[in-house]
Design an enzyme around this catalytic site. Structure first.
Site, PDB file in Angstrom:
ATOM      1  N   LYS A   1       2.950  11.154  -3.372  1.00 29.76           N
ATOM      2  CA  LYS A   1       1.908  10.502  -4.174  1.00 29.76           C
ATOM      3  C   LYS A   1       1.057  11.526  -4.931  1.00 29.76           C
ATOM      4  O   LYS A   1       0.573  11.253  -6.022  1.00 29.76           O
ATOM      5  CB  LYS A   1       1.023   9.676  -3.239  1.00 29.76           C
TER       6      LYS A   1
ATOM      7  N   GLU B   1      -7.286   0.451  -4.624  1.00 28.78           N
ATOM      8  CA  GLU B   1      -7.291   0.384  -3.151  1.00 28.78           C
ATOM      9  C   GLU B   1      -8.631  -0.110  -2.577  1.00 28.78           C
ATOM     10  O   GLU B   1      -8.626  -1.005  -1.726  1.00 28.78           O
ATOM     11  CB  GLU B   1      -6.919   1.754  -2.561  1.00 28.78           C
TER      12      GLU B   1
ATOM     13  N   ASP C   1       0.881  -1.167   0.000  1.00 29.82           N
ATOM     14  CA  ASP C   1       0.000   0.000   0.000  1.00 29.82           C
ATOM     15  C   ASP C   1       0.917   1.215   0.000  1.00 29.82           C
ATOM     16  O   ASP C   1       1.516   1.544   1.017  1.00 29.82           O
ATOM     17  CB  ASP C   1      -0.888  -0.046   1.257  1.00 29.82           C
TER      18      ASP C   1
ATOM     19  N   ASP D   1     -12.761   5.611   3.215  1.00 31.73           N
ATOM     20  CA  ASP D   1     -11.317   5.646   3.496  1.00 31.73           C
ATOM     21  C   ASP D   1     -10.907   7.027   3.996  1.00 31.73           C
ATOM     22  O   ASP D   1     -10.742   7.958   3.215  1.00 31.73           O
ATOM     23  CB  ASP D   1     -10.562   5.276   2.202  1.00 31.73           C
TER      24      ASP D   1
END
Lengths: 625, 176
Positions: free
Chosen positions: A87, A186, A25, A208
């Site tokens: 990211k 994800e 992840d 999330d």
């Protein structure tokens, strides 16, 4: 059978040995690595017992770098060389940086390709390199813990990542020398962690709440296929904002000035701890020491809930919008999966439960659930579970199109098409004597090219001069199982052709990656030839083992006795070569055996198609496991 | 390397016909996807993986083609050597073209209306009705081997499908 004796003592893998594969992840704030050990998927801690690796890299003038918690301690004191939240920059061009606002405080060096390089004390670093450094740390950790070299990894990406962002992620893995078994969405990984792919069919919501972002994904599960119906969220709302709300309240109560950088960091850290305490207790006492002055303050759960309630409500509004985009109602949602550390906050769970009118899944640690799901798929893809019925079919999240006259988009592959897929469309020239055609590849749902993301441009040259409209140019889009695109153009009357693997306009070129890899080999002082030989041997082993397995399974059925014997002797030949050390000979041997067994491989493929069409008996066996 | 001589219908195991049992298509597609997905071959040699990607791509294009009424019709004609996608079209019935122009004018005027959604819905329903009729005509003509008439139906469908896209785009802009 003598054929199986191909392992070199102590060197190469024995056939059917358990392959080491991990799920990674690669998060905005933290990253994790997980693996299936003795049938159980678990995250792997570092030597200090820490599972989460902060996604922070600090580059130093000596050329070295630090990754993780240690690097993070320099975030405030050395911000230019300490890269956080990289990211957000993956697959992004210079023009996108402005939209990130104050998020990216670094000094950028703009190269010709429009790709931003971050200026650091150790030289210019692309976001792909920074991510690769994070990946290398995780891989080293996993190899240490698992005691061997990894076969490959499944790396997760947000469902809304476009082609450029996915490609950048894959490039980072290439740079870190990791074989990517699959890029996995994800939310799909989180659902897999809970085994939802095995169960009922229906709508799944994945909530999330990460450190700095909130994502909500609505998925449809239908016969083992996860389809992303919609994604939404708030890229500027995360668990850190809950801490901030509490920190501001404390500052106000105590009459401290929160503007001072170190004081606010200190208060944030204390608030984060209090938030964690409040997940299990009704009140938390915070002991503070500000400018030598010791103080203590107590905050109750009710007080905390009141402070963060507006933020939680904002996430619920995003959930409502995501449901609307997916054209489903809250009561249609069958399962709700919680991801991200802040979903431990009782108010968050309560609000989510009320909104979806069902208990959310919280059994698996919400920080680890994505990595755990990825490791389960990695285990299957590495071939450790030949009997597993698990198959994740993915769809492309955004339509792929081409620019046509007037700056308009024509879609070639529509969103939500199952991948891999190929689709061709014909175009023609619009001017007499036109000898070249520019092809502009875009991604997005909008009508105007300027509203879509530009993925690549290339030119088909050498078209023979013809009247306008006489040339026939066939443009083929091929999307692989990771959702990555290749484009091929061919003029049909003359046979002139041109193709590219789409590299994002601001990604790294293949040449750049190859050079960086070469440099890293040199740094690692590893003998390149030894490495090349080993890779070639692994290639040979894979071919040998898969053919031997195939022969056992159906060789007698699909091959004549002569064919069978011929193939066996070809396999023997490669085994002999493979045990030697002549790189070129092994390479030729692999090619020769591939060619000799092509016909057999095709027959096997056709045979499995026939079996699949004949009925469902084979599969029902698989699913009842 | 891949030698797929079968057409999409044969590959998926359905009769070559305009009428497609969509639930049978879904079932068979799923079985084949499970068999052919590259993930099934991820641990095997590159050759197996390449083959799987080729077969699976062919399959997925086949599924998309058989699902869509327009793509399916175009594909059936292409199997008979008729190319409906190239620009060099034979003349389409002038009455039909007149009607198309009127429909487009109506579409263009919608944003100025006080209640654009009602007219947008009405136009949507009308166009879908025309498409449905054309599909039925095509099915009949194709079955009767009246291929030139069938081809004309497909050309008309192409016009209307483009209009549907424009209606949807306008809807997006209004929601915008």
């Amino acid at each position: 059978m003598a054929l199986l004796q191909i392992a070199e003592p102590g060197q190469s893998e024995a056939p059917h040995q358990h392959k080491l594969a991990v799920g990674i992840d690669l998060g905005t704030t933290n990253s994790l690595v997980a693996s299936v050990k003795s049938g159980e998927a678990v995250t792997i801690p570092d030597i200090d017992g820490q599972h989460l690796l902060p996604s922070v890299v600090r580059y130093m003038p000596c050329g070295n770098h630090l990754v993780g918690a240690e690097a993070r301690t320099y975030a405030a004191s050395d911000p230019d060389n300490t890269i956080i939240s990289v990211k957000r920059l993956m697959g992004r061009g210079v023009s996108d940086l402005k939209t990130l606002g104050d998020e990216a405080p670094y000094q950028f060096d703009i190269n010709d390709g429009g790709m931003p390089y971050i200026k650091t004390a150790a030289g210019n670093k692309s976001p792909v390199q920074v991510s690769a450094d994070i990946l290398k740390t995780l891989v080293a950790r996993a190899e240490e813990a698992l005691g061997g070299e990894l076969t490959g990894a499944v790396i997760t990406v947000p469902a809304y990542f476009d082609d450029a962002q996915r490609q950048a992620t894959k490039d980072a893995a290439t740079l870190a020398n990791i074989k990517v078994l699959r890029l996995l969405n994800e939310p799909t990984a989180a659902a897999v962690a809970y085994g939802l792919d095995q169960g009922k069919e229906g709508i799944i919501a994945v909530y999330d709440l990460g450190g700095g972002t909130f994502d909500i994904s609505i998925l449809r599960l239908n016969k083992g296929v996860f389809e992303v119906l919609s994604t939404g969220g708030d890229s500027a709302l995360g668990g850190d904002d809950l801490d901030l709300a509490l920190a501001e309240w404390i500052a106000q109560q105590l009459g401290v000035d929160i503007d001072g950088n170190s004081v606010s960091r200190y208060l944030m850290e204390k608030s984060k701890q209090a938030k964690e305490v409040l997940s299990g207790a009704d009140e938390a006492t915070i002991d503070l020491e500000i400018k030598g002055h010791k103080q203590s303050i107590t905050v109750s759960r009710a007080q905390f809930d009141e402070l963060v309630s507006p933020l939680v409500k904002r996430t619920i509004r995003a959930c409502r919008r995501a449901l609307k985009d997916a054209s489903v109602e809250a009561e249609d949602v069958l399962e709700v999966v919680m991801v991200g550390g802040s979903t431990r906050v009782p108010l968050v769970r309560e609000e989510v439960k009320q909104f979806f009118a069902r208990e959310p899944h919280i059994k698996i640690d919400p920080d680890c659930v994505v990595a755990v799901g990825a490791s389960i798929q990695a285990d299957v893809l590495a071939g450790n579970k030949p009997d597993s019925g698990m198959l994740l079919l993915d769809v492309i999240p955004l339509s792929l199109g081409i620019e046509t006259m007037g700056g308009l988009t024509e879609k070639i592959i529509h969103r939500n098409t199952s991948i891999p897929v190929a689709r061709a469309q014909e175009f023609t020239t619009y001017q007499d004597g036109q000898t070249a055609m520019a092809i502009h590849v875009v991604q997005g749902e909008r009508e105007l090219v300027s509203d879509c993301r530009s993925l690549a441009r290339f030119v088909l040259r050498g078209i023979p001069p013809m009247a306008a409209g006489a040339a026939k140019i066939r443009v083929t889009y091929q999307v692989d199982a990771d959702g990555l695109l290749g484009v091929h153009a061919k003029e049909l009357t003359s046979g002139v052709e041109s193709s590219i693997q789409v590299k994002p306009s601001y990604g790294l070129g293949d040449v750049e990656i190859a050079e960086m890899l070469k440099a890293s080999y040199l740094n690692a002082a590893e003998d390149k030839d030894v490495r090349a030989l080993r890779e070639q041997q692994v290639d040979a082993d894979r071919l040998i083992v898969s053919l031997q397995d195939a022969l056992v399974a159906d060789g007698k059925q699909l091959l004549s006795a002569d064919e069978y014997a011929a193939l066996e002797s070809e396999i023997e030949k490669l085994i002999e070569l493979r045990n030697g050390s002549d790189l070129i000979a092994i390479e030729r041997g692999v090619a020769a055996l591939s060619k000799a067994s092509d016909e057999y491989a095709s027959r096997r493929m056709d045979h499995s198609i026939q079996k699949a069409l004949q009925g469902h008996s084979i599969d029902e066996l698989g699913e009842s496991e | 390397m891949m030698d797929i001589t079968k057409n999409f219908f044969e590959f998926i195991g359905l009769p070559v016909s305009y009428t497609v049992d969509q639930s049978a298509l879904a079932d068979r597609s799923r079985e084949l996807q499970k068999t052919l997905h590259p993930d099934r071959y991820a641990h095997l040699s590159d050759r197996e993986q390449r083959m799987a990607v080729q077969y699976m791509s062919f399959l997925n294009e086949g599924i998309a083609t058989l699902r869509s009424p327009l793509l399916r019709a175009q594909y059936l004609l292409s199997l008979r050597g008729i190319d409906t996608e190239s620009e060099s079209s034979t003349a389409v019935d002038p009455m039909f073209l007149m009607q198309q122009m009127e429909l487009r004018e109506r579409l263009e005027e919608i944003p100025e209306l006080e209640d654009p959604y009602t007219e947008l819905d009405a136009l949507q329903v009308e166009v879908q009705g025309m498409l449905k009729a054309l599909r039925e005509q095509f099915a009949q003509n194709y079955q009767d081997e009246a291929l030139s008439v069938a081809t004309e139906s497909v050309r008309k469908m192409q016009f209307l499908e483009k209009l549907v896209v424009e209606i949807e785009r306008l809807e997006d802009r209004l929601d915008g």
